[in-house]
Motif scaffolding. Sequence first.
Motif, PDB file in Angstrom:
ATOM      1  N   TRP A   1      37.225  45.485  43.851  1.00  0.00           N
ATOM      2  CA  TRP A   1      36.704  44.748  42.698  1.00  0.00           C
ATOM      3  C   TRP A   1      37.571  43.503  42.547  1.00  0.00           C
ATOM      4  O   TRP A   1      38.775  43.598  42.327  1.00  0.00           O
ATOM      5  CB  TRP A   1      36.769  45.632  41.459  1.00  0.00           C
ATOM      6  N   ILE A   2      36.940  42.343  42.679  1.00  0.00           N
ATOM      7  CA  ILE A   2      37.631  41.065  42.568  1.00  0.00           C
ATOM      8  C   ILE A   2      37.302  40.491  41.189  1.00  0.00           C
ATOM      9  O   ILE A   2      36.142  40.203  40.894  1.00  0.00           O
ATOM     10  CB  ILE A   2      37.194  40.080  43.678  1.00  0.00           C
ATOM     11  N   GLY A   3      38.311  40.323  40.332  1.00  0.00           N
ATOM     12  CA  GLY A   3      38.115  39.865  38.964  1.00  0.00           C
ATOM     13  C   GLY A   3      37.765  38.392  38.865  1.00  0.00           C
ATOM     14  O   GLY A   3      37.982  37.607  39.790  1.00  0.00           O
ATOM     15  N   GLY A   4      37.235  38.015  37.714  1.00  0.00           N
ATOM     16  CA  GLY A   4      36.767  36.660  37.460  1.00  0.00           C
ATOM     17  C   GLY A   4      37.808  35.587  37.723  1.00  0.00           C
ATOM     18  O   GLY A   4      38.971  35.737  37.395  1.00  0.00           O
ATOM     19  N   GLN A   5      37.362  34.530  38.342  1.00  0.00           N
ATOM     20  CA  GLN A   5      38.149  33.352  38.686  1.00  0.00           C
ATOM     21  C   GLN A   5      39.325  33.647  39.609  1.00  0.00           C
ATOM     22  O   GLN A   5      40.259  32.848  39.701  1.00  0.00           O
ATOM     23  CB  GLN A   5      38.609  32.623  37.429  1.00  0.00           C
ATOM     24  N   ALA A   6      39.270  34.762  40.312  1.00  0.00           N
ATOM     25  CA  ALA A   6      40.298  35.040  41.324  1.00  0.00           C
ATOM     26  C   ALA A   6      40.027  34.176  42.548  1.00  0.00           C
ATOM     27  O   ALA A   6      38.891  33.771  42.816  1.00  0.00           O
ATOM     28  CB  ALA A   6      40.290  36.517  41.708  1.00  0.00           C
ATOM     29  N   THR A   7      41.095  33.888  43.275  1.00  0.00           N
ATOM     30  CA  THR A   7      41.010  33.114  44.510  1.00  0.00           C
ATOM     31  C   THR A   7      41.635  33.932  45.635  1.00  0.00           C
ATOM     32  O   THR A   7      42.769  34.392  45.516  1.00  0.00           O
ATOM     33  CB  THR A   7      41.764  31.780  44.368  1.00  0.00           C
ATOM     34  N   ILE A   8      40.881  34.088  46.717  1.00  0.00           N
ATOM     35  CA  ILE A   8      41.381  34.773  47.910  1.00  0.00           C
ATOM     36  C   ILE A   8      41.574  33.689  48.967  1.00  0.00           C
ATOM     37  O   ILE A   8      40.624  33.016  49.375  1.00  0.00           O
ATOM     38  CB  ILE A   8      40.389  35.840  48.420  1.00  0.00           C
TER      39      ILE A   8
END
Length: 187
Positions: free
Chosen positions: A137-144
Amino acid sequence: MSEKSKMLAGELYDPSNKELVEMRLSARLTTEKLNQTSVADLQVRTKLLKSLFGSTGKNIHIESIFNCDYGSNIHVGENFYVNFGCVILDVAEVRIGDNCMIAPQVGIYTATHPLDPIERNSGLELAKPITIGDNCWIGGQATINPGVTLGDNVVVASGAVVTKSFGSNVVIGGNPAKVIKQITTTV
């Protein structure tokens, strides 16, 4: 070696190469059509995504607006969900496992540039693949960022900037992201 082969191999490549320009245009036209297709027309939206991506599971749902560079370098598993405003710069491969959810405004970026200003100004680019395991689960406004691998069951906190790889069963957050806590699964 073709510019596309160099790109996928993580070597310096010329993004103005005719084949790559045509591939990006095709992806942009497909995402433009996707982003203009009614949310009520789920079958058309799913068909567009399956034609755009390199591979998908049966269940895939992406809210508009969605953008990517090529699409063909994106491979997602079963039960893939993306919320509004996602950008995936798939210059290198992006592989995402089963049962993954991506919150609004997430950026997944394989594209990078040379650090040396003279080399960078030449117009040549680089890319590093990204892999995200199952049940993430990648949370809002995360950057990978380029070259990152995330194991299974990883939760990325909102606003995190992920600059390095992490193993399974962790919650990560911050800038740069670090382990906040371990996850104990119930199975």
